[in-house]
Write an enzyme that holds these catalytic residues in place. Sequence first.
Site, mmCIF file in Angstrom:
data_model
loop_
_atom_site.group_PDB
_atom_site.id
_atom_site.type_symbol
_atom_site.label_atom_id
_atom_site.label_comp_id
_atom_site.label_asym_id
_atom_site.label_seq_id
_atom_site.Cartn_x
_atom_site.Cartn_y
_atom_site.Cartn_z
ATOM 1 N N ASP A 137 10.915 3.103 -3.567
ATOM 2 C CA ASP A 137 11.580 4.318 -4.038
ATOM 3 C C ASP A 137 10.852 5.580 -3.576
ATOM 4 O OD1 ASP A 137 9.514 3.472 -5.688
ATOM 5 O OD2 ASP A 137 10.537 3.914 -7.566
ATOM 6 N N HIS A 138 9.695 5.405 -2.909
ATOM 7 C CA HIS A 138 8.954 6.522 -2.336
ATOM 8 C C HIS A 138 9.052 6.492 -0.817
ATOM 9 C CE1 HIS A 138 6.382 7.478 -5.978
ATOM 10 N NE2 HIS A 138 6.848 6.293 -6.298
ATOM 11 N N ASN A 197 2.258 11.507 -9.238
ATOM 12 C CA ASN A 197 3.174 11.532 -10.380
ATOM 13 C C ASN A 197 3.236 12.919 -11.023
ATOM 14 O OD1 ASN A 197 4.679 9.067 -10.982
ATOM 15 N ND2 ASN A 197 2.679 8.064 -11.062
ATOM 16 N N ASP A 257 0.074 8.933 -4.754
ATOM 17 C CA ASP A 257 1.179 9.211 -5.666
ATOM 18 C C ASP A 257 0.587 9.888 -6.891
ATOM 19 O OD1 ASP A 257 3.216 9.240 -7.495
ATOM 20 O OD2 ASP A 257 3.566 7.078 -7.501
ATOM 21 N N GLU A 276 0.511 1.207 -5.461
ATOM 22 C CA GLU A 276 1.349 0.203 -6.136
ATOM 23 C C GLU A 276 1.465 -1.070 -5.293
ATOM 24 O OE1 GLU A 276 4.418 0.630 -9.354
ATOM 25 O OE2 GLU A 276 4.909 2.385 -8.113
ATOM 26 N N ASP A 290 4.328 12.823 -4.182
ATOM 27 C CA ASP A 290 3.341 12.215 -3.283
ATOM 28 C C ASP A 290 2.735 13.333 -2.447
ATOM 29 O OD1 ASP A 290 4.026 9.095 -3.539
ATOM 30 O OD2 ASP A 290 5.884 10.259 -3.531
ATOM 31 N N ASN A 297 3.522 5.112 -1.435
ATOM 32 C CA ASN A 297 3.648 4.199 -2.570
ATOM 33 C C ASN A 297 4.697 3.164 -2.170
ATOM 34 O OD1 ASN A 297 4.683 2.893 -4.888
ATOM 35 N ND2 ASN A 297 3.929 4.521 -6.209
#
Length: 253
Positions: A243-244, A147, A145, A34, A214, A7
């Site tokens: 941030d991933h 989530n 991802d 994303e 992930d 991501n």
Amino acid sequence: MKIATWNVNSLKIRLPHVLDWLAEHKPDALCLQELKMEDKAFPHEALAEAGYQAATNGQKTYNGVAILTPTAASDIVRDLPGFADEQKRIIAASVDGVRVICGYFPNGQAVGSEKFEYKLRWLAALTEWVREEMARHPKLVLTGDFNIAPEARDAHPEWTDEIHVSEPERAAFRALTDLGLVDAFRLFEQPERSFSWWDYRMLAFRRNFGLRIDHILVSEPLRAACRSCAVDKAPRRLERPSDHAPVVLDVDA
């Protein structure tokens, strides 16, 4: 065969990171989430110079997914068949005999919210479609991802927010593995507190205050062929990172 998921939280911002990572790791398939850009804005030329082609399913400002491969992928499907949705969250393609599904799963915002209910509906629709895909493609990888942190060990012990760790979300994750999919990461011994996402705030990465959301799930015919699966934290240490972090699978497929 090397398959990775990442991501990137805006490909426009993170393109230099992606290009450097491709040059170093040379994956056979890199699944991105994303993108936050429409297909017409996708940087095909820059990726072609790096030796990669892309199947894309983009959307302005939000969402967006892509599969990058050295040679053209085939049998491309965009979006969940039969699930009315304006959000661009799914792309699937066949790569060297392996069916690769790349997904950016809904966040869900908060347990009990409308977005949470949408997340559960989306997950149910995904599960039924993946069941059909597995019947057509015995060698299948579902990645992206999610989530969802599927177990307690996949969330920092001090994580107190219900979202990502609630029982309905974890039950939905189990419904996917009950299809005959295996969490490739857990096929191998891993360090404690292994995460793939860390908030930008509160020095979360430095403190390793994160979640493992992930994932790379593989069908049973690929299970014995998996050689390693790990989180690559290096890109998270860069300036202006996503941030991933990428998750990388090596499999003899």
